[in-house]
Design an enzyme around this catalytic site. Structure first.
Site, PDB file in Angstrom:
ATOM      1  N   LYS A  35     120.676   8.998  23.617  1.00 11.48           N
ATOM      2  CA  LYS A  35     119.633  10.448  23.886  1.00 11.48           C
ATOM      3  C   LYS A  35     119.607  11.252  22.948  1.00 11.48           C
ATOM      4  O   LYS A  35     120.413  11.764  22.007  1.00 11.48           O
ATOM      5  CB  LYS A  35     120.926  10.880  25.081  1.00 11.48           C
ATOM      6  CG  LYS A  35     120.174  12.252  25.422  1.00 11.48           C
ATOM      7  CD  LYS A  35     121.164  12.743  26.668  1.00 11.48           C
ATOM      8  CE  LYS A  35     122.177  13.898  26.181  1.00 11.48           C
ATOM      9  NZ  LYS A  35     121.883  15.357  25.944  1.00 11.48           N
ATOM     10  N   ASP A  63     115.733  14.259  26.199  1.00  9.02           N
ATOM     11  CA  ASP A  63     116.348  15.218  26.740  1.00  9.02           C
ATOM     12  C   ASP A  63     115.931  16.426  26.475  1.00  9.02           C
ATOM     13  O   ASP A  63     116.565  17.327  25.761  1.00  9.02           O
ATOM     14  CB  ASP A  63     118.069  15.153  26.713  1.00  9.02           C
ATOM     15  CG  ASP A  63     119.130  16.062  27.869  1.00  9.02           C
ATOM     16  OD1 ASP A  63     118.034  16.572  28.645  1.00  9.02           O
ATOM     17  OD2 ASP A  63     119.742  16.290  27.502  1.00  9.02           O
ATOM     18  N   LYS A  65     114.631  18.698  28.638  1.00  7.97           N
ATOM     19  CA  LYS A  65     114.648  19.893  29.893  1.00  7.97           C
ATOM     20  C   LYS A  65     113.504  20.691  30.026  1.00  7.97           C
ATOM     21  O   LYS A  65     113.651  21.953  30.019  1.00  7.97           O
ATOM     22  CB  LYS A  65     115.952  20.457  29.754  1.00  7.97           C
ATOM     23  CG  LYS A  65     117.193  19.735  29.894  1.00  7.97           C
ATOM     24  CD  LYS A  65     118.445  20.627  30.111  1.00  7.97           C
ATOM     25  CE  LYS A  65     119.725  19.544  30.396  1.00  7.97           C
ATOM     26  NZ  LYS A  65     120.302  18.909  28.898  1.00  7.97           N
ATOM     27  N   ASP A  68     108.172  24.996  32.780  1.00  2.00           N
ATOM     28  CA  ASP A  68     107.115  25.664  32.594  1.00  2.00           C
ATOM     29  C   ASP A  68     106.028  25.568  33.682  1.00  2.00           C
ATOM     30  O   ASP A  68     106.535  24.944  34.595  1.00  2.00           O
ATOM     31  CB  ASP A  68     106.508  25.546  31.168  1.00  2.00           C
ATOM     32  CG  ASP A  68     105.810  26.743  30.607  1.00  2.00           C
ATOM     33  OD1 ASP A  68     104.954  27.618  31.410  1.00  2.00           O
ATOM     34  OD2 ASP A  68     105.957  26.985  29.032  1.00  2.00           O
ATOM     35  N   THR A 118     125.579  22.394  34.415  1.00  3.86           N
ATOM     36  CA  THR A 118     126.837  22.518  34.702  1.00  3.86           C
ATOM     37  C   THR A 118     127.346  23.569  34.197  1.00  3.86           C
ATOM     38  O   THR A 118     128.730  23.967  34.641  1.00  3.86           O
ATOM     39  CB  THR A 118     127.656  21.054  34.314  1.00  3.86           C
ATOM     40  OG1 THR A 118     127.075  20.983  32.910  1.00  3.86           O
ATOM     41  CG2 THR A 118     127.103  20.029  35.237  1.00  3.86           C
ATOM     42  N   ARG A 209     130.479  12.956  22.340  1.00  6.68           N
ATOM     43  CA  ARG A 209     131.690  13.302  21.288  1.00  6.68           C
ATOM     44  C   ARG A 209     132.574  12.216  21.497  1.00  6.68           C
ATOM     45  O   ARG A 209     133.332  11.848  20.527  1.00  6.68           O
ATOM     46  CB  ARG A 209     132.307  14.545  21.446  1.00  6.68           C
ATOM     47  CG  ARG A 209     131.155  15.688  20.900  1.00  6.68           C
ATOM     48  CD  ARG A 209     131.339  16.898  21.233  1.00  6.68           C
ATOM     49  NE  ARG A 209     131.111  17.128  22.618  1.00  6.68           N
ATOM     50  CZ  ARG A 209     131.174  18.313  23.142  1.00  6.68           C
ATOM     51  NH1 ARG A 209     131.605  19.382  22.724  1.00  6.68           N
ATOM     52  NH2 ARG A 209     131.055  18.460  24.469  1.00  6.68           N
TER      53      ARG A 209
HETATM   54  O1  C5P Z   1     129.827  15.347  23.931  1.00  4.51           O
HETATM   55  P1  C5P Z   1     129.490  15.218  25.501  1.00  4.51           P
HETATM   56  O2  C5P Z   1     129.901  13.923  25.775  1.00  4.51           O
HETATM   57  O3  C5P Z   1     130.102  16.279  25.951  1.00  4.51           O
HETATM   58  O4  C5P Z   1     127.825  15.337  25.280  1.00  4.51           O
HETATM   59  C1  C5P Z   1     127.230  15.607  26.589  1.00  4.51           C
HETATM   60  C2  C5P Z   1     125.785  15.430  26.461  1.00  4.51           C
HETATM   61  O5  C5P Z   1     125.264  15.559  27.824  1.00  4.51           O
HETATM   62  C3  C5P Z   1     125.270  16.624  25.560  1.00  4.51           C
HETATM   63  O6  C5P Z   1     124.248  16.205  24.750  1.00  4.51           O
HETATM   64  C4  C5P Z   1     125.078  17.825  26.640  1.00  4.51           C
HETATM   65  O7  C5P Z   1     124.096  18.425  26.056  1.00  4.51           O
HETATM   66  C5  C5P Z   1     124.500  16.807  27.818  1.00  4.51           C
HETATM   67  N1  C5P Z   1     124.755  17.668  29.148  1.00  4.51           N
HETATM   68  C6  C5P Z   1     125.715  18.002  29.721  1.00  4.51           C
HETATM   69  N2  C5P Z   1     125.794  18.538  30.685  1.00  4.51           N
HETATM   70  C7  C5P Z   1     124.733  18.533  31.628  1.00  4.51           C
HETATM   71  C8  C5P Z   1     123.445  18.364  31.210  1.00  4.51           C
HETATM   72  C9  C5P Z   1     123.493  17.645  29.752  1.00  4.51           C
HETATM   73  O8  C5P Z   1     126.634  17.748  29.034  1.00  4.51           O
HETATM   74  N3  C5P Z   1     124.691  19.391  32.823  1.00  4.51           N
END
Ligand code: C5P
Length: 228
Positions: A35, A63, A65, A68, A118, A209
């Protein structure tokens, strides 16, 4: 999306393109998708996509998002369609015409609609005029986006069962907020393990992460993939 690899999209939230490419190279033997998000795309430009893909055939989740007026979103979707992503995100709250504009502008790309971020709690939702439980807004926006042609939805692992009930079996449900048992939650509030998210109805798990922050991202991806 390579079928022999785990239904995981590794979030390449890297400070620079070299790091993102290194992570991508380490995880692509094990996961189906990587992603690229706004930070990396805005810093490094569209060429980052080829750099992280590196000729491996790994699926790309772009991603961005988008949100517009329909004409502008259609133009942006058309522009990035040439990068051949599997998924491109737009905000469902941009409205049905906007989602449809993206779908029509990029017919070979699965448009994935984000329902409610979220990061927005009930108080924040009320401030922006979306009073009521977030679960209701999620279901409403999920139905709107699917009605407008979105083939995928992004939702939290807590919402995924309700969304599945709303949209049926054929829509791809993508869930971030996934944490293997025992790993740090970081700043994610509503989390689930990979196994829970899949059994709640998710098709693709976004994991950042826990993989990219590990000493050996390839080994971390292999372990999670093997646990599914
Ligand atoms: O590091 P981690 O597993 O928290 O990464 C989650 C990824 O998903 C990040 O790139 C974050 O921007 C994305 N994301 C999220 N919650 C959302 C939409 C996207 O954590 N509602």
């Amino acid at each position: 999306m390579p079928q022999d690899r785990a239904p995981i999209a590794v979030a390449l939230d890297a400070p620079d393109v070299e790091t993102a490419a290194r992570w991508a190279q380490a995880v692509t033997p094990y996961v189906a998708v990587v992603k690229v998000g706004l930070e990396l795309f805005c810093r490094s430009g569209p060429s980052v996509v080829e750099t992280v893909r590196g000729g491996t055939g790994v699926g790309l989740f772009l991603d961005l998002k988008l949100h517009d007026i329909p004409n502008t979103v259609a133009g942006a979707a058309r522009s990035v369609a040439r990068l051949k992503p599997l998924y491109l995100t737009v905000h469902a709250s941009g409205g049905a015409d906007m989602v449809r504009a993206a779908v029509e502008a990029a017919p070979d790309v699965t448009i994935a609609a984000v329902t409610v971020l979220t990061s927005l709690g009930d108080a924040s939702l009320e401030q922006i005029g979306m009073a009521g439980p977030s679960r209701d807004a999620v279901r409403r926006l999920a139905a709107l986006a699917v009605g407008a042609g979105a083939g995928a939805l992004v939702c939290s692992p807590q919402e995924v069962a309700a969304v599945r009930e709303e949209v049926g079996p054929h829509i791809v449900l993508i869930t971030p907020g996934v944490r293997p048992a025992g790993s740090e939650a970081d700043d994610q509030a509503r989390i689930a393990t990979p196994q829970q998210a899949l059994s709640n109805g998710a098709d693709l798990l976004v994991i950042g992460r826990p993989i990219t922050g590990a000493k050996d991202p390839g080994a971390a991806a292999a372990t999670i993939a093997a646990s599914l």
